[in-house]
Scaffold this motif. Sequence first.
Motif, PDB file in Angstrom:
ATOM      1  N   GLU A 186       3.196  69.942  67.819  1.00 48.91           N
ATOM      2  CA  GLU A 186       2.986  68.605  68.377  1.00 48.91           C
ATOM      3  C   GLU A 186       1.623  68.122  67.905  1.00 48.91           C
ATOM      4  O   GLU A 186       0.632  68.849  68.004  1.00 48.91           O
ATOM      5  CB  GLU A 186       3.037  68.655  69.908  1.00 48.91           C
ATOM      6  CG  GLU A 186       2.703  67.326  70.554  1.00 48.91           C
ATOM      7  CD  GLU A 186       3.086  67.259  72.017  1.00 48.91           C
ATOM      8  OE1 GLU A 186       3.542  68.284  72.570  1.00 48.91           O
ATOM      9  OE2 GLU A 186       2.922  66.183  72.607  1.00 48.91           O
TER      10      GLU A 186
ATOM     11  N   LYS B 293       8.466  72.948  75.049  1.00 43.55           N
ATOM     12  CA  LYS B 293       8.393  74.173  75.848  1.00 43.55           C
ATOM     13  C   LYS B 293       9.740  74.879  75.910  1.00 43.55           C
ATOM     14  O   LYS B 293      10.739  74.290  76.318  1.00 43.55           O
ATOM     15  CB  LYS B 293       7.909  73.844  77.259  1.00 43.55           C
ATOM     16  CG  LYS B 293       6.523  73.234  77.224  1.00 43.55           C
ATOM     17  CD  LYS B 293       5.799  73.343  78.533  1.00 43.55           C
ATOM     18  CE  LYS B 293       4.393  72.810  78.345  1.00 43.55           C
ATOM     19  NZ  LYS B 293       3.564  72.871  79.518  1.00 43.55           N
TER      20      LYS B 293
ATOM     21  N   ASN C 209       6.850  78.821  73.318  1.00 45.55           N
ATOM     22  CA  ASN C 209       6.566  77.394  73.260  1.00 45.55           C
ATOM     23  C   ASN C 209       6.042  77.030  71.887  1.00 45.55           C
ATOM     24  O   ASN C 209       5.560  77.887  71.149  1.00 45.55           O
ATOM     25  CB  ASN C 209       5.482  77.031  74.281  1.00 45.55           C
ATOM     26  CG  ASN C 209       5.835  77.470  75.677  1.00 45.55           C
ATOM     27  OD1 ASN C 209       6.849  77.055  76.226  1.00 45.55           O
ATOM     28  ND2 ASN C 209       5.017  78.331  76.255  1.00 45.55           N
ATOM     29  N   GLY C 210       6.096  75.759  71.574  1.00 45.15           N
ATOM     30  CA  GLY C 210       5.461  75.267  70.364  1.00 45.15           C
ATOM     31  C   GLY C 210       3.952  75.241  70.540  1.00 45.15           C
ATOM     32  O   GLY C 210       3.416  75.714  71.546  1.00 45.15           O
ATOM     33  N   ILE C 211       3.274  74.679  69.560  1.00 48.79           N
ATOM     34  CA  ILE C 211       1.817  74.601  69.663  1.00 48.79           C
ATOM     35  C   ILE C 211       1.386  73.168  69.384  1.00 48.79           C
ATOM     36  O   ILE C 211       2.047  72.450  68.635  1.00 48.79           O
ATOM     37  CB  ILE C 211       1.141  75.615  68.707  1.00 48.79           C
ATOM     38  CG1 ILE C 211      -0.336  75.788  69.063  1.00 48.79           C
ATOM     39  CG2 ILE C 211       1.309  75.206  67.242  1.00 48.79           C
ATOM     40  CD1 ILE C 211      -0.949  77.048  68.490  1.00 48.79           C
ATOM     41  N   ALA C 212       0.309  72.763  70.044  1.00 51.44           N
ATOM     42  CA  ALA C 212      -0.161  71.396  69.874  1.00 51.44           C
ATOM     43  C   ALA C 212      -1.486  71.381  69.140  1.00 51.44           C
ATOM     44  O   ALA C 212      -2.380  72.169  69.452  1.00 51.44           O
ATOM     45  CB  ALA C 212      -0.328  70.730  71.240  1.00 51.44           C
ATOM     46  N   THR C 213      -1.585  70.506  68.168  1.00 48.12           N
ATOM     47  CA  THR C 213      -2.893  70.282  67.552  1.00 48.12           C
ATOM     48  C   THR C 213      -2.916  68.965  66.780  1.00 48.12           C
ATOM     49  O   THR C 213      -1.955  68.603  66.127  1.00 48.12           O
ATOM     50  CB  THR C 213      -3.305  71.429  66.601  1.00 48.12           C
ATOM     51  OG1 THR C 213      -4.613  71.132  66.108  1.00 48.12           O
ATOM     52  CG2 THR C 213      -2.362  71.566  65.424  1.00 48.12           C
TER      53      THR C 213
ATOM     54  N   GLU D 195      -0.616  85.185  69.985  1.00 56.72           N
ATOM     55  CA  GLU D 195       0.127  84.172  69.233  1.00 56.72           C
ATOM     56  C   GLU D 195      -0.712  82.925  68.976  1.00 56.72           C
ATOM     57  O   GLU D 195      -0.675  82.337  67.898  1.00 56.72           O
ATOM     58  CB  GLU D 195       1.365  83.728  70.030  1.00 56.72           C
ATOM     59  CG  GLU D 195       2.538  84.666  69.930  1.00 56.72           C
ATOM     60  CD  GLU D 195       3.616  84.319  70.950  1.00 56.72           C
ATOM     61  OE1 GLU D 195       4.579  85.066  71.035  1.00 56.72           O
ATOM     62  OE2 GLU D 195       3.469  83.294  71.665  1.00 56.72           O
ATOM     63  N   ALA D 196      -1.467  82.529  69.995  1.00 53.90           N
ATOM     64  CA  ALA D 196      -2.300  81.332  69.861  1.00 53.90           C
ATOM     65  C   ALA D 196      -3.276  81.529  68.714  1.00 53.90           C
ATOM     66  O   ALA D 196      -3.455  80.677  67.847  1.00 53.90           O
ATOM     67  CB  ALA D 196      -3.053  81.067  71.163  1.00 53.90           C
TER      68      ALA D 196
ATOM     69  N   SER E 239      -2.424  68.544  73.832  1.00 56.77           N
ATOM     70  CA  SER E 239      -1.708  69.318  74.844  1.00 56.77           C
ATOM     71  C   SER E 239      -0.211  69.190  74.598  1.00 56.77           C
ATOM     72  O   SER E 239       0.243  68.256  73.949  1.00 56.77           O
ATOM     73  CB  SER E 239      -2.085  68.865  76.250  1.00 56.77           C
ATOM     74  OG  SER E 239      -1.899  67.478  76.379  1.00 56.77           O
ATOM     75  N   LEU E 240       0.508  70.149  75.126  1.00 62.39           N
ATOM     76  CA  LEU E 240       1.907  70.306  74.754  1.00 62.39           C
ATOM     77  C   LEU E 240       2.842  69.545  75.697  1.00 62.39           C
ATOM     78  O   LEU E 240       2.714  69.639  76.905  1.00 62.39           O
ATOM     79  CB  LEU E 240       2.236  71.807  74.809  1.00 62.39           C
ATOM     80  CG  LEU E 240       3.321  72.311  73.881  1.00 62.39           C
ATOM     81  CD1 LEU E 240       2.944  72.099  72.430  1.00 62.39           C
ATOM     82  CD2 LEU E 240       3.562  73.790  74.141  1.00 62.39           C
ATOM     83  N   SER E 241       3.799  68.834  75.118  1.00 58.47           N
ATOM     84  CA  SER E 241       4.770  68.109  75.934  1.00 58.47           C
ATOM     85  C   SER E 241       5.961  69.002  76.263  1.00 58.47           C
ATOM     86  O   SER E 241       6.206  69.998  75.598  1.00 58.47           O
ATOM     87  CB  SER E 241       5.272  66.878  75.181  1.00 58.47           C
ATOM     88  OG  SER E 241       4.209  65.999  74.953  1.00 58.47           O
TER      89      SER E 241
ATOM     90  N   PRO F 229       4.867  80.210  67.582  1.00 56.45           N
ATOM     91  CA  PRO F 229       4.698  78.896  68.201  1.00 56.45           C
ATOM     92  C   PRO F 229       4.670  77.783  67.158  1.00 56.45           C
ATOM     93  O   PRO F 229       5.131  76.678  67.414  1.00 56.45           O
ATOM     94  CB  PRO F 229       3.349  79.008  68.909  1.00 56.45           C
ATOM     95  CG  PRO F 229       3.192  80.454  69.206  1.00 56.45           C
ATOM     96  CD  PRO F 229       3.849  81.166  68.055  1.00 56.45           C
TER      97      PRO F 229
END
Lengths: 396, 463
Positions: free
Chosen positions: A154, A164, A169-173, A214-215, A158-160, A149
Amino acid sequence: MERRDFLKQSTLASSLFFVPNFIKAFENVSKSTFKHKKLVIIQLSGGNDGLNTIIPYTNDIYFRNRPKLSIPKNNVIKATDELGFHKSLAPLKKLYDQGYVSIINNVGYPNPNRSHFRSTDIWQTASNADEYLSSGWVGRFIDKYGKNPYTAIELDDSLSLIMKGKNMNGIATKNPNILFANTNTAYFKKVLEQQTDAHLSEHNLGYLYKTMIEAKSSAKYIYETSKTYKSSLEYPNNPFGNQLKTTAEFINSDLDSKVYYVSMGGFDTHANQANKQSKLLKTYSESVEVFVNDLKKNDTFKDTLILTFSEFGRRVQQNAAGGTDHGAANNVFLIGENLKIKGFYNDAPNLVNIDTNGDLIHTVDFRSVYATILDKWLQVDDASILNKSFSKLNFI
Amino acid sequence: MKQKHIQHLYWRASFGIDVKQIVSLKSASKSKVVSKLFFDSKEFKVLELDLSEFDEIKYKTNKELSEKFSEEELQKLKNRRNKKVRDLNYAWIDKLGESKALLREKMTLFWANVFVCRDNDIFFIQNYNNTLRKNALGDFRVFVKEVAKQPSMLKYLNNKQNKKKKPNENFARELMELFTLGVGNYTEQDIQESARAFTGWSYKNNGDFYLQKSQHDFDEKTFFGKTGNFDGDDIIDIILEQKQCARFICDKVYRYFINPKVDEKRLEEITNIFYKDYNISTLMEHIFTSKWFYDDENIGVKIKSPIELLVGIQKVVPVTFDKKQQLNYLQKMMGQTLLYPDNVAGWKGGKSWIDSNTLMFRMKLPSLLLNNAVINLEEKGEFEDSFEQYYKVQKQRNKYLKITKNWESFDDKHQDLTAEELKDFLILSKLDKDTATFLENLEIKSNRNFCVQLMSIPEYQLC
């Protein structure tokens, strides 16, 4: 499928499994030369008024349509005979003078949609105006070429949609410490610690476990790797500046992430636009300047390309409230050291030939910009990500 | 009826079931249980907010409002009006959890993701929402025609701009692509011709549908091989003549109520039932009474939508949000805000609910709601927000959710359950082997505690 096999497949496969052979070969080539290439995407969210950003300061039609909102000639930082920068963009002009900026005018798509939501979807999914896609173009890039991810991050909580994919999906932080802490809550950790390789990976349940694992590993990776570099430069003290600072820390820590996405809000200027936009552009350009310096200092600027877009431009004519309404085509900025065409990529906006809504007509499809970046910068097969082949530009 | 089957039925037809109810249903036959579901949903009760404060501006166009109010007053009014849509969102969520008409509410939510629409006008959107509720279990033909005449829908899909001399095809296109047939099952010509049939479909300020005759194209149209002076209702009738329409809706029903993986044979079976008379109740009753609906492969395999997850937890431990806007926060962080669909294609559902961020949030949700866990995440700003609002640092916001929990109600029903029973009650999906071992070795301090723990494993995301 046994989870052991499943995992084997997904580590191997997440990048390769869904990719036709000829692309695999291609990818192998690209790895050696373009391994470190990074793309930073900035969305000016709300629809930035491009005409008051890059100003056609010699065009009478511009002044006629905006009796109160046009920027007087002597307030413009002139760049060419026709176009100049908003004075809040002085830091960007500096980068421009060094040959780090390429500005593409009139970028848009056929049958423009003037809704923030819809138009953002269109830009983020790279769809046609009448097509609804549920994956973003960066997401599809992760699908095909990412292993984790964190291939795309991002800078948000939360992920835009743009991030996705169909299978990954990518990851948001915004903050790797918080992300790490959240995946590391005692209970969550305990559930994960129990995981051996032996369990079933049935359809949705398998997907949940895979995502959870994965997270956790992404959060750990981002947290641990990004600790290695802390930026010493002073960024403007606002959330956008912080997002870029974190991005620089990720890039300078040599995180194995390829794409970063930041959305900067506040551009929906229906009323009293002048001051608001001036402040926003200042925030944008000052932060970007420090960001570029931070990268240069660490010798990573040469491997970074920054793309700035907005979901639409504003109408040519000002409205009654000292603002502008939702429009269509707009300018796009590319910032980097490797630009082939420095300065203005194409002609200034045509203010005579506008559409029935009074909006600029696009001459460059935004997907051509993406296709160029995917093909020439990230060196991947753009058509399979954009679902169609778009003509390439030659800014890189 | 088997406990697991009752739970399965109630998860799909509603948002879970009360542990005490299971006991009372166990002795009943399947057909009895199913007919009770339908009986309880027979009645249609509107969802209505008190909107009397808006009487003076009710049904006014933006133009009329701007003549009457200054820019600033207008902005305030709009903010208040938009806030009311949020209030409707909260009221709807409450209704999902409390209503006796469980199946009707579940179907309403389903239809909201078929006939997708979005509007800031509280009067119109409330009407639209109740149109879904009213028709949720009725005649699909009547339903489509009524939805097509909703002011919110006509507005959302630009049918107000659909005029004889200059047709706007947006509504006609989405009607076929997203509401009734699916992409590839009509031609561009079908769209152009049907768009002509919807010309002049408009609404009065008070929301009443009316045909603006001067803008309507009364001439002959050719649609799906038929020629006539069709109007919009005729077009809908011709669409429903296509078996593809029944199949398209049944496919959605299958994925939502039965299994995200479609069994073509079963799909054909329910399509045939639905195509006969487009009666939604007949279709749903057929599904819920079929033997195959209760096959193991259909149980516990669906990823709960954020709303199913949220309402489902509240069914086990009733909670009251002291700050209603925190409900909005939860929905946003999980990616499903009722009345605010992302676009006309609706929420894709299934796996797309889940990414690294939403999954972590969803697994934390039980302890956020029930255990005073801390929030460390902020929601995204809105498009219309200023820079400051967009990035509003939530320093002042209490990072805890302000919630009143009714644990006593939980104790009352679940106190006497063994750990195994509680697990069987909360987890429908097959358990991951390692997680099962982990749960077995867990020292169970109290059923309250164990409840939160069970709700925090991945399996609880499934129903």
